[in-house]
Design an enzyme around this catalytic site. Sequence first.
Site, short mmCIF file in Angstrom:
data_model
loop_
_atom_site.label_atom_id
_atom_site.label_comp_id
_atom_site.label_asym_id
_atom_site.label_seq_id
_atom_site.Cartn_x
_atom_site.Cartn_y
_atom_site.Cartn_z
N ASP A 75 0.85 -1.19 0.00
CA ASP A 75 0.00 0.00 0.00
C ASP A 75 0.89 1.25 0.00
O ASP A 75 1.72 1.40 0.89
CB ASP A 75 -0.88 -0.05 1.26
CG ASP A 75 -1.58 1.26 1.56
OD1 ASP A 75 -1.86 2.03 0.61
OD2 ASP A 75 -1.87 1.50 2.76
N ASN A 129 -0.51 4.56 -0.45
CA ASN A 129 -1.22 5.80 -0.12
C ASN A 129 -1.98 5.73 1.20
O ASN A 129 -2.92 6.48 1.42
CB ASN A 129 -2.16 6.19 -1.27
CG ASN A 129 -3.30 5.19 -1.43
OD1 ASN A 129 -3.25 4.10 -0.86
ND2 ASN A 129 -4.31 5.55 -2.19
N ASP A 145 -4.19 3.76 2.59
CA ASP A 145 -5.60 3.41 2.83
C ASP A 145 -5.74 1.95 3.27
O ASP A 145 -6.84 1.41 3.34
CB ASP A 145 -6.46 3.69 1.58
CG ASP A 145 -6.02 2.86 0.38
OD1 ASP A 145 -5.01 2.13 0.48
OD2 ASP A 145 -6.68 2.95 -0.67
N ASP A 199 -1.71 -1.17 -3.79
CA ASP A 199 -1.96 -0.38 -5.00
C ASP A 199 -0.78 -0.45 -5.97
O ASP A 199 0.26 -1.06 -5.67
CB ASP A 199 -2.30 1.07 -4.63
CG ASP A 199 -1.27 1.67 -3.68
OD1 ASP A 199 -0.06 1.49 -3.93
OD2 ASP A 199 -1.68 2.31 -2.68
N ASP A 219 -4.95 -10.41 -15.14
CA ASP A 219 -6.03 -11.36 -14.92
C ASP A 219 -7.17 -10.98 -15.87
O ASP A 219 -7.53 -9.80 -15.95
CB ASP A 219 -6.53 -11.25 -13.47
CG ASP A 219 -6.71 -12.60 -12.83
OD1 ASP A 219 -7.51 -13.38 -13.37
OD2 ASP A 219 -6.06 -12.86 -11.80
N ASP A 222 -9.31 -16.24 -16.09
CA ASP A 222 -10.05 -16.71 -14.92
C ASP A 222 -11.18 -17.65 -15.33
O ASP A 222 -11.96 -17.35 -16.24
CB ASP A 222 -10.65 -15.47 -14.23
CG ASP A 222 -11.30 -15.78 -12.90
OD1 ASP A 222 -10.57 -16.20 -12.00
OD2 ASP A 222 -12.52 -15.60 -12.78
N GLU A 262 -6.95 -20.69 -16.29
CA GLU A 262 -7.39 -21.35 -15.06
C GLU A 262 -8.59 -22.21 -15.45
O GLU A 262 -9.65 -21.68 -15.79
CB GLU A 262 -7.81 -20.33 -14.00
CG GLU A 262 -8.09 -21.01 -12.67
CD GLU A 262 -9.14 -20.32 -11.81
OE1 GLU A 262 -9.10 -20.47 -10.59
OE2 GLU A 262 -10.02 -19.64 -12.36
N HIS A 293 -4.34 -17.20 -4.23
CA HIS A 293 -5.28 -16.43 -3.42
C HIS A 293 -6.59 -17.17 -3.15
O HIS A 293 -7.42 -16.67 -2.40
CB HIS A 293 -5.57 -15.11 -4.14
CG HIS A 293 -6.32 -15.32 -5.41
ND1 HIS A 293 -5.75 -15.94 -6.51
CD2 HIS A 293 -7.60 -15.07 -5.76
CE1 HIS A 293 -6.66 -16.03 -7.47
NE2 HIS A 293 -7.79 -15.51 -7.05
N ASP A 294 -6.80 -18.32 -3.79
CA ASP A 294 -8.05 -19.07 -3.60
C ASP A 294 -7.92 -20.25 -2.67
O ASP A 294 -8.91 -20.94 -2.40
CB ASP A 294 -8.53 -19.64 -4.94
CG ASP A 294 -9.18 -18.60 -5.82
OD1 ASP A 294 -9.66 -17.59 -5.27
OD2 ASP A 294 -9.20 -18.80 -7.04
#
Length: 574
Positions: free
Chosen positions: A21, A23, A25, A29, A98, A200, A256, A329-330
């Site tokens: 990150d 910025n 938040d 990013d 992706d 995907d 995928e 990530h899954d």
Amino acid sequence: MENKTARESVIYQIYPPSFMDSNNDGWGDLNGIASRIPYLHQLGIDTIWLGPIYDSPMIDNGYDIRDYYQIDTKYGTMEQFESLLDQLHDIDMKLIMDLVINHTSDEHPWFQQSKSAKDNPYRDYYIWRPAKSDGAEPNNWRSFQSESAWTYDEQTDEYYLHLFDRKQPDLNWEHPPLRQEVYKMIRWWLDKGIDGFRLDAINMISKHPDLPDAAEDDPHPIGQRFYKNGPRIHEFLQELHRETFAHYPHILTIGEAPSLTMEQVLEYTLPERKELNMVLAMDMMRIGKDPHNPWGSADWSVSQLKESVSKWYEHIFARGEYGVYLSTHDHPRMIPDVIGHHEHNMTAAKLVATFLHLIPGVPLVYQGEELGLPNTTYDRIEDYRDQGTIHYYKEAVQDGKPAQEVLAGIHQRSRDGSRSPMPWDAHSENFGFSPSDSTKPWIPFPDKESLTHLSVSEQEEQRGSVLSYYRHLIAMRKQFPIMSHGSFTMLLEDHPEVFAFIREWQGQRWLILLNFADVEAEIDWTQEYRVFPTSMVKILGNYPHTAHPPHPEEEQHIDDLQYLRPYEVLIYRM
Ligand code: TEU
């Protein structure tokens, strides 16, 4: 992309919300990624697979796209994207995006139009059906989230299909104007100079035209046999290739495409079929998971791993490409499946790394794997972010299951297990993920104490760290083509703990030994005429005093090698 080059790649997956990150938040990013280019460069990877960064309401962290042509403001601007791409290209690194074209967000203007009226020109961009004559839903399919795959919309009194969340309506690939819109968008991105796509859920775009009911005992998710690898899938992929990829010969396309047979994999990837460069071998990640219950576990064993590696090698390697990965990530991170004893965590993480880089197939490293990060578990459901996880929790608790039991399943299987932010800096309250110490990340860090020694800053200091081991392995892959191109011969096939094999390439032979057990393993070479008697020189090991760089060349005999220590890795040149 030419197959030789594709095969030599090492791909690194960035999950954008959790990488860096810039910025403050609490959300990763583009400028954050750009600031970590030196890290990626030093790691030695050549290709980045960047998770979706398009404009999105983020109910599925960007896999729900509202506008394919915009960067989400959470990630930055198109200028920042272009600058990132330029910076990567300057150091010969590639970036693949992706590509989510099975569905969009329900906030996409196409869907907004589509739902507004049955005669709207965008109606057929999505899949709408009326209720059955008895008032039931159009069919009994369930989504990946385990709820119905249909959502009713009052405005036109019909249901729309969504294989994933209800906020992710499926696109109707049967409708030619939709396909043309998708191709236009793909060309627009390729014209920017990106290096390809990870596509995907791409084997789900062709649905059986009758959308038939599934048998009640269908495996999860119910109905998949009618949309996975559907009747027009290859026609669509070949058209997609013709209209887009064919005009950009240097790109890499990775599908995928879960649960394909080996024959089907070839249909997607044989170069002469002009569809995709490769698909991802996902079955290794499914070991240890109950195929009928997304929240249940099953036994994990080395023999299943052997079966999967041999299967892909025997059927695909000589003819097509495939990617191999052990976490993403899954899926929860793989380390906990392997690890029994905490004292061996780092040794086991190196074993996993060696396995990934030495088996046939193009390795994909998921962010944080190079640090040996374990799976993250949270004690409170409030700390989870994944919609599927939250949905499951609510339902199970409502059905009267004890909350603790439900959480235990979630610990094993939730997608959030691999989504906590990258720990960059041990000295900062939030591990340097955001510039300010007080910024809270979108999803909490796991237990701080255990994370400290796994952070990048700590590992850069340690010679024997998992990070330095990954760097070394990736450098080896660049130096030794045998690791990408070598043939594969399984040894000690029936050994319950040791994964042993030979790779061979242009007169060179390497022996790779991996002990997946947390105890010493005994080896009996007498049956293995392929290595006996052999003298050899060690190239790599994962025990401290045998760590790289290797000892001065010292000949060893295979018959001296009778034991492997817990999680030990040994690589020899024969
Ligand atoms: O996953 C699609 C997918 O095929 C599933 O098998 C996946 O393994 C399952 O959701 C695990 O629970 C892709 C993305 O990787 C995933 O993050 C998205 O949520 C999904 O598509 C929808 O876009």
